[in-house]
Design an enzyme around this catalytic site. Structure first.
Site, PDB file in Angstrom:
ATOM      1  N   THR A 131      -7.354  12.203  -1.715  1.00  0.00           N
ATOM      2  CA  THR A 131      -7.338  11.984  -3.163  1.00  0.00           C
ATOM      3  C   THR A 131      -8.603  12.478  -3.848  1.00  0.00           C
ATOM      4  OG1 THR A 131      -7.485  10.225  -4.822  1.00  0.00           O
ATOM      5  CG2 THR A 131      -8.138   9.633  -2.604  1.00  0.00           C
ATOM      6  N   GLU A 133     -10.152  10.844  -5.881  1.00  0.00           N
ATOM      7  CA  GLU A 133     -11.079   9.708  -5.992  1.00  0.00           C
ATOM      8  C   GLU A 133     -12.221   9.836  -4.978  1.00  0.00           C
ATOM      9  OE1 GLU A 133     -11.209   6.935  -8.103  1.00  0.00           O
ATOM     10  OE2 GLU A 133      -9.660   7.882  -9.301  1.00  0.00           O
ATOM     11  N   TYR A 154     -11.017   1.656  -2.531  1.00  0.00           N
ATOM     12  CA  TYR A 154      -9.900   2.587  -2.272  1.00  0.00           C
ATOM     13  C   TYR A 154     -10.440   3.945  -1.845  1.00  0.00           C
ATOM     14  CZ  TYR A 154      -6.243   6.026  -3.444  1.00  0.00           C
ATOM     15  OH  TYR A 154      -5.360   7.085  -3.420  1.00  0.00           O
ATOM     16  N   LYS A 158     -10.103   5.895   1.703  1.00  0.00           N
ATOM     17  CA  LYS A 158      -9.512   7.241   1.789  1.00  0.00           C
ATOM     18  C   LYS A 158     -10.508   8.229   2.407  1.00  0.00           C
ATOM     19  CE  LYS A 158      -5.249   7.307   0.014  1.00  0.00           C
ATOM     20  NZ  LYS A 158      -4.082   7.826   0.728  1.00  0.00           N
TER      21      LYS A 158
HETATM   22  N1  LIG Z   1      -0.211   9.513  -7.266  1.00  0.00           N
HETATM   23  C1  LIG Z   1      -1.435  10.000  -7.303  1.00  0.00           C
HETATM   24  O1  LIG Z   1      -1.955  10.388  -8.365  1.00  0.00           O
HETATM   25  C2  LIG Z   1      -2.219  10.175  -6.027  1.00  0.00           C
HETATM   26  C3  LIG Z   1      -3.330  11.023  -6.016  1.00  0.00           C
HETATM   27  C4  LIG Z   1      -4.000  11.245  -4.815  1.00  0.00           C
HETATM   28  C5  LIG Z   1      -3.599  10.597  -3.671  1.00  0.00           C
HETATM   29  N2  LIG Z   1      -2.547   9.728  -3.732  1.00  0.00           N
HETATM   30  C6  LIG Z   1      -2.130   9.081  -2.484  1.00  0.00           C
HETATM   31  O2  LIG Z   1      -0.879   9.656  -2.165  1.00  0.00           O
HETATM   32  C7  LIG Z   1      -0.040   8.684  -1.537  1.00  0.00           C
HETATM   33  C8  LIG Z   1       1.252   8.567  -2.325  1.00  0.00           C
HETATM   34  O3  LIG Z   1       0.948   8.168  -3.667  1.00  0.00           O
HETATM   35  P1  LIG Z   1       2.024   7.433  -4.570  1.00  0.00           P
HETATM   36  O4  LIG Z   1       1.593   7.654  -5.975  1.00  0.00           O
HETATM   37  O5  LIG Z   1       3.368   7.805  -4.132  1.00  0.00           O
HETATM   38  O6  LIG Z   1       1.722   5.888  -4.183  1.00  0.00           O
HETATM   39  P2  LIG Z   1       2.645   4.607  -4.373  1.00  0.00           P
HETATM   40  O7  LIG Z   1       3.732   4.914  -5.351  1.00  0.00           O
HETATM   41  O8  LIG Z   1       1.743   3.469  -4.634  1.00  0.00           O
HETATM   42  O9  LIG Z   1       3.333   4.426  -2.935  1.00  0.00           O
HETATM   43  C9  LIG Z   1       2.634   3.860  -1.877  1.00  0.00           C
HETATM   44  C10 LIG Z   1       3.587   3.679  -0.706  1.00  0.00           C
HETATM   45  O10 LIG Z   1       2.881   3.071   0.385  1.00  0.00           O
HETATM   46  C11 LIG Z   1       3.647   1.968   0.848  1.00  0.00           C
HETATM   47  N3  LIG Z   1       2.754   0.998   1.470  1.00  0.00           N
HETATM   48  C12 LIG Z   1       1.802   0.241   0.892  1.00  0.00           C
HETATM   49  N4  LIG Z   1       1.189  -0.523   1.802  1.00  0.00           N
HETATM   50  C13 LIG Z   1       1.780  -0.251   2.994  1.00  0.00           C
HETATM   51  C14 LIG Z   1       1.590  -0.728   4.305  1.00  0.00           C
HETATM   52  N5  LIG Z   1       0.698  -1.666   4.606  1.00  0.00           N
HETATM   53  N6  LIG Z   1       2.362  -0.218   5.313  1.00  0.00           N
HETATM   54  C15 LIG Z   1       3.321   0.714   5.026  1.00  0.00           C
HETATM   55  N7  LIG Z   1       3.560   1.178   3.789  1.00  0.00           N
HETATM   56  C16 LIG Z   1       2.784   0.704   2.789  1.00  0.00           C
HETATM   57  C17 LIG Z   1       4.342   1.450  -0.387  1.00  0.00           C
HETATM   58  O11 LIG Z   1       5.399   0.591  -0.029  1.00  0.00           O
HETATM   59  P3  LIG Z   1       6.047  -0.454  -1.095  1.00  0.00           P
HETATM   60  O12 LIG Z   1       7.022   0.367  -1.912  1.00  0.00           O
HETATM   61  O13 LIG Z   1       6.666  -1.469  -0.222  1.00  0.00           O
HETATM   62  O14 LIG Z   1       4.915  -0.973  -1.928  1.00  0.00           O
HETATM   63  C18 LIG Z   1       4.774   2.757  -1.019  1.00  0.00           C
HETATM   64  O15 LIG Z   1       5.909   3.255  -0.353  1.00  0.00           O
HETATM   65  C19 LIG Z   1      -0.862   7.411  -1.467  1.00  0.00           C
HETATM   66  O16 LIG Z   1      -1.495   7.381  -0.208  1.00  0.00           O
HETATM   67  C20 LIG Z   1      -1.889   7.584  -2.567  1.00  0.00           C
HETATM   68  O17 LIG Z   1      -3.056   6.837  -2.302  1.00  0.00           O
HETATM   69  C21 LIG Z   1      -1.821   9.526  -4.872  1.00  0.00           C
END
Ligand SMILES: NC(=O)c1ccc[n+]([C@@H]2O[C@H](COP(=O)([O-])OP(=O)(O)OC[C@H]3O[C@@H](n4cnc5c(N)ncnc54)[C@H](OP(=O)(O)O)[C@@H]3O)[C@@H](O)[C@H]2O)c1
Length: 355
Positions: A131, A133, A154, A158
């Site tokens: 990320t 971040e 966070y 990461k």
């Molecule tokens: N979106 C962004 O702007 C962005 C930017 C950079 C990096 N990222 C990273 O990219 C990834 C995807 O982002 P996103 O926006 O799709 O995030 P998100 O919508 O928050 O999805 C997170 C996923 O992780 C699951 N999860 C959480 N805790 C868990 C655990 N202990 N064991 C197994 N699964 C777990 C959640 O399950 P539940 O549905 O049950 O909660 C959900 O499926 C994440 O790692 C995030 O940190 C995102």
């Protein structure tokens, strides 16, 4: 048929990536957490119960990044060609409230997965969701060469996950790549992330269901892109000959205030009439300015974003207005978004494959 395993399949990115991989003919296996209420709302439209026929190309498994045995079991059972590690406690503000849990899931969880790959000897390509971040307070623009200055539990978690991914690549020869993705949003973005919080509130205000919108820092600048375009890069990264780290972003940065202006302005409202500041949304340490230098992504993968800030705000506004049964103003849906809408019609492609 290639097999992909996605952790975090129920999240924003997991759901788009599943659609993309199904449309490319993959068998998709996803790990979900056991929860007392349904947490599969983002993938319900593509899930088919395997009892209802032999065309089920998507399977779900209970598991958790905090549970080593669940990770080993699912890898042994699926024998995936590619693993996309998208699961995380992904909310920066929440990571200040739950720092230990965030470290365990987001940081150590990645190590558990890599260790499971190493121990099972799985020949697999691994994608890590890094990320922007990580860059924290580093001066913009930020590229692969910019040193990390994480500013939250966070981001620190990461950073650990990022370095350990690199370590398994170099130390054990795992084909492990990290996409350092800047913020990416969509109508499926979690409701408490700032862009979605804003677009939902504008629709609710217009529908007479909400009076004010309580916000934190309006001056933070972010490089916001469109999530379906970003999951395509995840896939492309794993198809490349060499594993690597890659920055992905639009190269355009805007303040939260500008997003407010865009979203409220879209329905002819002035955000200043509705927005109130609540200090509980300020973070102990803020990240002021993120701006991607994604030249390597263009050079190596030929990737360039197409959906920009204004279109993104409109796509999200249109979706949240529609959810409340309100008419979208202007010229309706952004045309470019339709390309991505097509992904979830993956069944059409099975038919053509069979032929
Ligand atoms: N979106 C962004 O702007 C962005 C930017 C950079 C990096 N990222 C990273 O990219 C990834 C995807 O982002 P996103 O926006 O799709 O995030 P998100 O919508 O928050 O999805 C997170 C996923 O992780 C699951 N999860 C959480 N805790 C868990 C655990 N202990 N064991 C197994 N699964 C777990 C959640 O399950 P539940 O549905 O049950 O909660 C959900 O499926 C994440 O790692 C995030 O940190 C995102």
């Amino acid at each position: 048929m290639k097999k992909a395993l996605i952790t975090g399949i129920s999240g924003q990115d997991g759901s788009y990536l599943t659609e993309l991989l199904l449309s490319k003919g993959y068998q998709v296996h996803g790990m979900i957490r056991r929860s007392s209420t349904f947490n599969t709302g983002r993938i319900d439209h593509i899930y088919r119960d395997p009892h209802n026929g032999d065309k089920a190309r998507m399977r779900l498994y209970y598991g958790d990044l905090t549970s080593t045995d669940s990770l080993q079991n699912v890898i042994s059972e699926v024998e995936p060609d590619e693993i996309y590690n998208l699961a995380a406690q992904s909310h920066v503000r929440v990571s200040f409230d739950m720092p230990e849990y965030t470290g365990d899931v987001t940081g150590l969880g990645t190590l558990r997965l890599l260790e499971a790959i190493r121990r099972t000897g799985a020949k697999v390509r691994f994608y890590q969701a890094s990320t922007s971040e990580l860059f924290g307070s580093a001066s913009p623009p930020q590229s692969e060469a910019t040193p990390f200055e994480p500013q939250s539990p966070y981001a620190a978690a990461k950073a650990y996950a990022h370095w350990v991914t690199q370590n398994y690549r170099e130390g054990y020869g795992v084909f492990a790549s990290s996409g350092i993705l800047f913020n990416h949003e969509s109508p499926r973005r979690g409701e408490t992330f700032v862009t979605r919080k804003i677009t939902r509130a504008v629709a609710a205000i217009l529908a007479g269901k909400q009076e004010h919108l309580y916000m934190g820092n309006l001056d933070s600048k972010r490089d916001w892109g469109y999530a379906p375009e970003y999951v395509e890069v995840m896939w492309r990264l794993l198809q490349h000959d060499e594993p690597m780290d890659l920055v992905i972003g639009t190269g355009e940065s805007h303040t939260v205030r500008e997003f407010l202006e865009e979203a409220f302005g879209y329905v002819n409202l002035d955000y200043q009439d509705y927005v109130r500041i609540d200090p509980q949304y300020f973070r102990p340490t803020e990240v002021d300015f993120l701006l991607a230098d994604a030249r390597k992504a263009k050079d190596v993968l030929g990737w360039e974003p197409r959906i920009r800030f204004k279109d993104l705000a409109r796509i999200m506004m249109d979706a949240d207005l529609e959810l409340l049964g309100l008419e979208a103003p202007g010229d309706g849906k952004c045309l470019l978004a339709e390309r991505f809408d097509g992904w979830h019609r993956w069944e059409d492609q099975i038919v053509s494959m069979d032929k």
